[in-house]
Motif scaffolding. Structure first.
Motif, PDB file in Angstrom:
ATOM      1  N   GLY A  37      13.033  -1.948  -2.913  1.00 44.77           N
ATOM      2  CA  GLY A  37      12.235  -2.511  -1.932  1.00 44.77           C
ATOM      3  C   GLY A  37      11.400  -1.262  -1.341  1.00 44.77           C
ATOM      4  N   ALA A  38      12.023  -0.151  -1.254  1.00 45.53           N
ATOM      5  CA  ALA A  38      11.330   0.923  -0.566  1.00 45.53           C
ATOM      6  C   ALA A  38      10.512   1.570  -1.625  1.00 45.53           C
ATOM      7  CB  ALA A  38      12.320   1.851  -0.096  1.00 45.53           C
ATOM      8  N   GLU A  39      10.635   1.530  -2.983  1.00 42.98           N
ATOM      9  CA  GLU A  39       9.754   2.254  -3.761  1.00 42.98           C
ATOM     10  C   GLU A  39       8.721   1.449  -3.912  1.00 42.98           C
ATOM     11  OE1 GLU A  39      11.361   3.037  -7.870  1.00 42.98           O
ATOM     12  OE2 GLU A  39      13.246   4.240  -6.826  1.00 42.98           O
ATOM     13  N   ALA A  88       6.249   1.586  -0.988  1.00 47.64           N
ATOM     14  CA  ALA A  88       5.703   3.136  -0.916  1.00 47.64           C
ATOM     15  C   ALA A  88       4.402   2.871  -1.975  1.00 47.64           C
ATOM     16  CB  ALA A  88       6.524   3.908  -1.326  1.00 47.64           C
ATOM     17  N   SER A  89       4.761   2.297  -3.284  1.00 46.49           N
ATOM     18  CA  SER A  89       3.615   2.188  -4.315  1.00 46.49           C
ATOM     19  C   SER A  89       2.466   1.357  -3.969  1.00 46.49           C
ATOM     20  CB  SER A  89       4.488   1.645  -5.391  1.00 46.49           C
ATOM     21  OG  SER A  89       3.688   1.330  -6.592  1.00 46.49           O
ATOM     22  N   VAL A  90       2.791   0.084  -3.267  1.00 42.44           N
ATOM     23  CA  VAL A  90       1.924  -0.846  -2.966  1.00 42.44           C
ATOM     24  C   VAL A  90       0.728  -0.314  -1.843  1.00 42.44           C
ATOM     25  CG1 VAL A  90       1.260  -3.025  -1.945  1.00 42.44           C
ATOM     26  CG2 VAL A  90       3.154  -2.866  -3.732  1.00 42.44           C
ATOM     27  N   ARG A  91       1.559   0.429  -0.836  1.00 46.28           N
ATOM     28  CA  ARG A  91       0.822   0.948   0.106  1.00 46.28           C
ATOM     29  C   ARG A  91      -0.169   2.156  -0.275  1.00 46.28           C
ATOM     30  NH1 ARG A  91       5.636   0.268   4.046  1.00 46.28           N
ATOM     31  NH2 ARG A  91       4.700  -1.369   5.544  1.00 46.28           N
ATOM     32  N   GLN A  92       0.424   2.895  -1.369  1.00 46.95           N
ATOM     33  CA  GLN A  92      -0.433   3.772  -2.055  1.00 46.95           C
ATOM     34  C   GLN A  92      -1.659   3.290  -2.759  1.00 46.95           C
ATOM     35  OE1 GLN A  92      -0.115   7.214  -1.485  1.00 46.95           O
ATOM     36  NE2 GLN A  92      -2.255   7.077  -2.384  1.00 46.95           N
ATOM     37  N   GLN A  93      -1.344   2.146  -3.373  1.00 41.33           N
ATOM     38  CA  GLN A  93      -2.362   1.194  -3.858  1.00 41.33           C
ATOM     39  C   GLN A  93      -3.401   0.786  -3.013  1.00 41.33           C
ATOM     40  OE1 GLN A  93      -1.058  -1.689  -7.027  1.00 41.33           O
ATOM     41  NE2 GLN A  93       0.728  -0.848  -6.952  1.00 41.33           N
ATOM     42  N   LEU A  94      -3.069   0.331  -1.862  1.00 42.78           N
ATOM     43  CA  LEU A  94      -4.052   0.028  -0.864  1.00 42.78           C
ATOM     44  C   LEU A  94      -4.879   1.087  -0.190  1.00 42.78           C
ATOM     45  CD1 LEU A  94      -1.946  -2.771   0.987  1.00 42.78           C
ATOM     46  CD2 LEU A  94      -3.918  -3.203  -0.216  1.00 42.78           C
ATOM     47  N   LEU A  95      -4.160   2.158  -0.108  1.00 40.70           N
ATOM     48  CA  LEU A  95      -4.847   3.308   0.559  1.00 40.70           C
ATOM     49  C   LEU A  95      -5.725   3.757  -0.554  1.00 40.70           C
ATOM     50  CD1 LEU A  95      -2.066   5.217   2.187  1.00 40.70           C
ATOM     51  CD2 LEU A  95      -3.747   3.946   3.333  1.00 40.70           C
ATOM     52  N   ALA A 149      -2.409  -5.681   9.468  1.00 38.33           N
ATOM     53  CA  ALA A 149      -1.517  -6.598   9.153  1.00 38.33           C
ATOM     54  C   ALA A 149      -0.904  -6.682   7.805  1.00 38.33           C
ATOM     55  CB  ALA A 149      -2.043  -7.951   9.296  1.00 38.33           C
ATOM     56  N   VAL A 150      -2.038  -6.450   6.613  1.00 41.60           N
ATOM     57  CA  VAL A 150      -1.634  -6.482   5.354  1.00 41.60           C
ATOM     58  C   VAL A 150      -0.986  -5.420   4.825  1.00 41.60           C
ATOM     59  CG1 VAL A 150      -2.947  -6.183   2.909  1.00 41.60           C
ATOM     60  CG2 VAL A 150      -3.778  -7.916   4.744  1.00 41.60           C
ATOM     61  N   ILE A 151      -1.465  -3.907   5.270  1.00 49.05           N
ATOM     62  CA  ILE A 151      -0.794  -2.834   4.966  1.00 49.05           C
ATOM     63  C   ILE A 151       0.713  -2.702   5.402  1.00 49.05           C
ATOM     64  CG2 ILE A 151      -1.408  -1.215   6.788  1.00 49.05           C
ATOM     65  CD1 ILE A 151      -2.233   0.790   4.257  1.00 49.05           C
ATOM     66  N   LEU A 152       0.836  -3.321   6.875  1.00 53.39           N
ATOM     67  CA  LEU A 152       2.181  -3.297   7.436  1.00 53.39           C
ATOM     68  C   LEU A 152       2.948  -4.476   7.197  1.00 53.39           C
ATOM     69  CD1 LEU A 152       0.985  -1.863  10.725  1.00 53.39           C
ATOM     70  CD2 LEU A 152       2.215  -0.482   8.752  1.00 53.39           C
ATOM     71  N   ASP A 157       5.532  -5.319   3.831  1.00 59.01           N
ATOM     72  CA  ASP A 157       7.071  -5.394   4.160  1.00 59.01           C
ATOM     73  C   ASP A 157       7.677  -6.700   3.764  1.00 59.01           C
ATOM     74  OD1 ASP A 157       7.134  -2.951   5.330  1.00 59.01           O
ATOM     75  OD2 ASP A 157       6.916  -3.611   7.405  1.00 59.01           O
ATOM     76  N   ALA A 158       6.856  -7.791   3.665  1.00 58.93           N
ATOM     77  CA  ALA A 158       7.391  -8.971   3.032  1.00 58.93           C
ATOM     78  C   ALA A 158       7.435  -9.097   1.527  1.00 58.93           C
ATOM     79  CB  ALA A 158       6.362 -10.273   3.573  1.00 58.93           C
ATOM     80  N   LEU A 159       7.184  -8.083   1.076  1.00 56.18           N
ATOM     81  CA  LEU A 159       7.549  -7.890  -0.495  1.00 56.18           C
ATOM     82  C   LEU A 159       8.636  -7.313  -0.900  1.00 56.18           C
ATOM     83  CD1 LEU A 159       4.111  -6.032  -1.784  1.00 56.18           C
ATOM     84  CD2 LEU A 159       4.752  -8.657  -1.844  1.00 56.18           C
TER      85      LEU A 159
END
Length: 592
Positions: free
Chosen positions: A127-129, A132-139, A160-163, A167-169
């Protein structure tokens, strides 16, 4: 992504831009109905989730193996307990002869504890990986879209999306995916283990087991819709609340603070209702699934109980022993445990689908590309060749043909809305030209190139919470103390910082709280000077300054950027008078 436009809803009220067309922002009800009816969108979200899981296969598989090992331990534990009770109650064996079974039982307890720990840690790692990966994609997408595109969306919704949505994923990857593998293996192994002992009980498992995932899927259809509606309400509430919080001073000045508080309470109540709808579905599904598993366990208990009492003569019941009866009875609830756990985690899948829709709404936005590279540019530093810019169907700039040589001092003038800021955004690479080309040193401009060659000071320069020195060094974090001090002195920052308790180390509040408008502009100019870029763009640098401070600031600008290509967008006659060249815009076109 243009070929997918027929199956893309406008998700989370974000504007979907594609070429020159701007998608219509749907209402919450219409947006929800579109998602419910158009299953193609749900398939896209599911495919994207599957693609994210490819990077964490090892962690997911590790968690699943731990869960399967824990289940195998349950089988051994049930067999050991059944043997011990048979030996003590029926066979009357001495306790000394049961040392080996007790050792096995203790070893299984320890092994199962380790497996539970292993399963939880592996799932958390997965879950943590992914987060981190999705947040990097968004950034990365935010960087690709640029500041101008991001400004068109509410910062609260993006936060709300990036947090929350990212997290819901987590539970989908840390719990649901491993549990899918466990359910595919463990119930089959348990049926195989039970069949030689009591084929009737094995048959009960075989018939009742599939009922759990069937009803889980039926209930899960409503859960996905409810979760998505909840996420949409949360994003809108976040955006609305942050907007009102940022404009609180204005609301108070116009006496609307209490009214907006009522609106926020109303939106919060709507979010509460949608959250309760999700919880109602969760409790309903848990009750239904518990009912079916309880009925199946009761069937097993009745069958073996009546068999032990000699009141049933079907199947192996007539010759059933206490150890066999205890073994299948202990295993019955454990057989349904993985299925029930999958049913619980199925809501994590529904939540992940809703979150994926919001995340994809951003990731699928197309970042338009600039034109092709041109080697021969006639010696001009900056060129606009038939450049134009559209926002949806509205054209902001049209047929801009402009050449600027190195070292020129230019005033960019025009009425509000004439397109000055848009033209600067094109040069900065914040936005791509919808038509024509914008060239910098003969190459099609892009953000990376512009970031190196251009220093920019906006009309409302942003000052971060931190020291004055840190805010100046933002342009070049590795700059030496002496270079930062020289930039501060050249821009006139030291004139007021020397009077502060800690000089350049004095902390200032967010957005420059505690500083005057002129002081904020000087810090911004020092930041631009420290960057030492060939081109300097200033957007209304003298706005909101009195005459004395304006003159001082313009003197600083003349001194700082004497050897630079300087472009200032301004309405101020004094600014225009100081520049060597005047470029005027009217309704998106250049005028002489």
């Amino acid at each position: 992504m243009a070929h997918r436009n027929d199956i893309k809803p406008v998700c989370y009220a974000f504007h979907q831009l594609n070429n020159r067309q701007k998608a219509v922002q749907l209402t919450e009800t219409d947006n929800q109905a579109y998602f419910d009816k158009n299953k193609a969108r749900e398939k896209i979200c599911a495919s994207w989730l599957k693609a994210q899981s490819k990077t964490i296969r090892k962690a997911v598989l590790s968690s699943a193996i731990a869960g399967i090992a824990n289940g195998l331990g349950v089988i051994v534990q049930s067999a050991a307990l059944a043997y011990i009770l048979q030996a003590v109650i029926i066979d009357k064996l001495p306790w000394a002869s049961l040392t080996a079974p007790f050792i096995v039982l203790a070893a299984v307890f320890i092994l199962r504890s380790l497996c539970v720990y292993w399963q939880q840690t592996s799932g958390f790692e997965a879950g943590a990986e992914v987060r981190a990966s999705v947040r990097q994609q968004l950034l990365d997408k935010f960087l690709a879209l640029g500041p101008a595109a991001i400004k068109q969306r509410q910062s609260g919704e993006l936060a709300a999306v990036i947090l929350e949505q990212v997290d819901a994923l987590e539970n989908y990857f840390s719990r649901y995916l491993p549990q899918q593998i466990i359910v595919g293996v463990l119930p089959v192994v348990m049926i195989i283990a039970v069949m030689p002992v009591n084929w009737v009980v094995g048959l009960i498992f075989l018939i009742t087991g599939p009922l759990v995932p069937v009803f889980m899927a039926l209930i899960g259809i409503g859960a996905a819709s409810a979760n998505r509606s909840q996420f949409l309400a949360m994003a809108r509430m976040s955006g609305y609340f942050l907007d009102r919080l940022q404009g609180l001073a204005t609301l108070k000045l116009f006496g609307q603070a209490h009214r907006e508080l009522t609106n926020i309470n109303s939106m919060a109540d709507g979010f509460r209702e949608k959250t309760m709808a999700v919880l109602r579905i969760a409790f309903l599904s848990s009750a239904v699934l518990e009912f079916f598993s309880a009925v199946a366990v009761a069937l097993v208990a009745v069958y073996v109980g009546l068999g032990l009492l000699g009141m049933i003569h079907f199947g192996p019941a007539e010759k059933i022993s206490l150890s066999e009866a205890l073994f299948v009875l202990l295993l019955a609830p454990e057989f349904f445990m993985p299925l029930r756990q999958l049913a619980i985690n199925y809501h994590d899948r529904a939540a992940a689908l809703g979150a994926a829709d919001a995340i994809l709404a951003i990731l699928e936005l197309d970042a338009e590309q600039g034109g092709a590279s041109i080697a021969n540019h006639g010696g001009f530093l900056i060129e606009f060749n038939n450049a134009g810019k559209y926002y949806g169907s509205r054209q902001v700039l049209k047929d801009i043909n402009l050449q600027i040589a190195a070292g020129e001092k230019i005033a960019l003038v025009g009425e509000s809305g004439a397109g000055k800021t848009t033209l600067l955004n094109l040069l900065l690479g914040f936005e791509p030209a919808s038509e024509g080309q914008v060239l910098l040193n003969g190459q099609a401009v892009n953000r990376e190139q512009a970031a190196k060659a251009v220093a920019w000071v906006g009309q409302n320069a942003y000052i971060f919470h931190g020291s004055i020195k840190d805010n100046i060094a933002l342009a070049e974090p590795d700059a030496s103390e002496q270079r930062i001090f020289n930039a501060a002195r050249a821009a006139g920052v030291t004139e007021f910082s020397e009077k502060l308790p800690e000089g350049l180390q004095t902390a200032v509040g967010e957005r420059g709280y505690g500083l005057s408008g002129g002081q904020v502009q000087r810090i911004a100019l020092a930041r631009a000077f420290l960057k030492n870029a060939a081109i300097v763009l200033l957007d209304e640098p003298t706005a909101n300054l009195d005459a004395a401070n304006k003159t001082l600031l313009l003197d600083v600008i003349d001194k700082l950027f004497a050897d630079k290509t300087l472009i200032i967008a301004s309405h101020d006659p004094e600014v225009v008078q100081r520049m060597k060249r005047r470029i005027a815009l009217r309704q998106g076109r250049l005028v002489l």
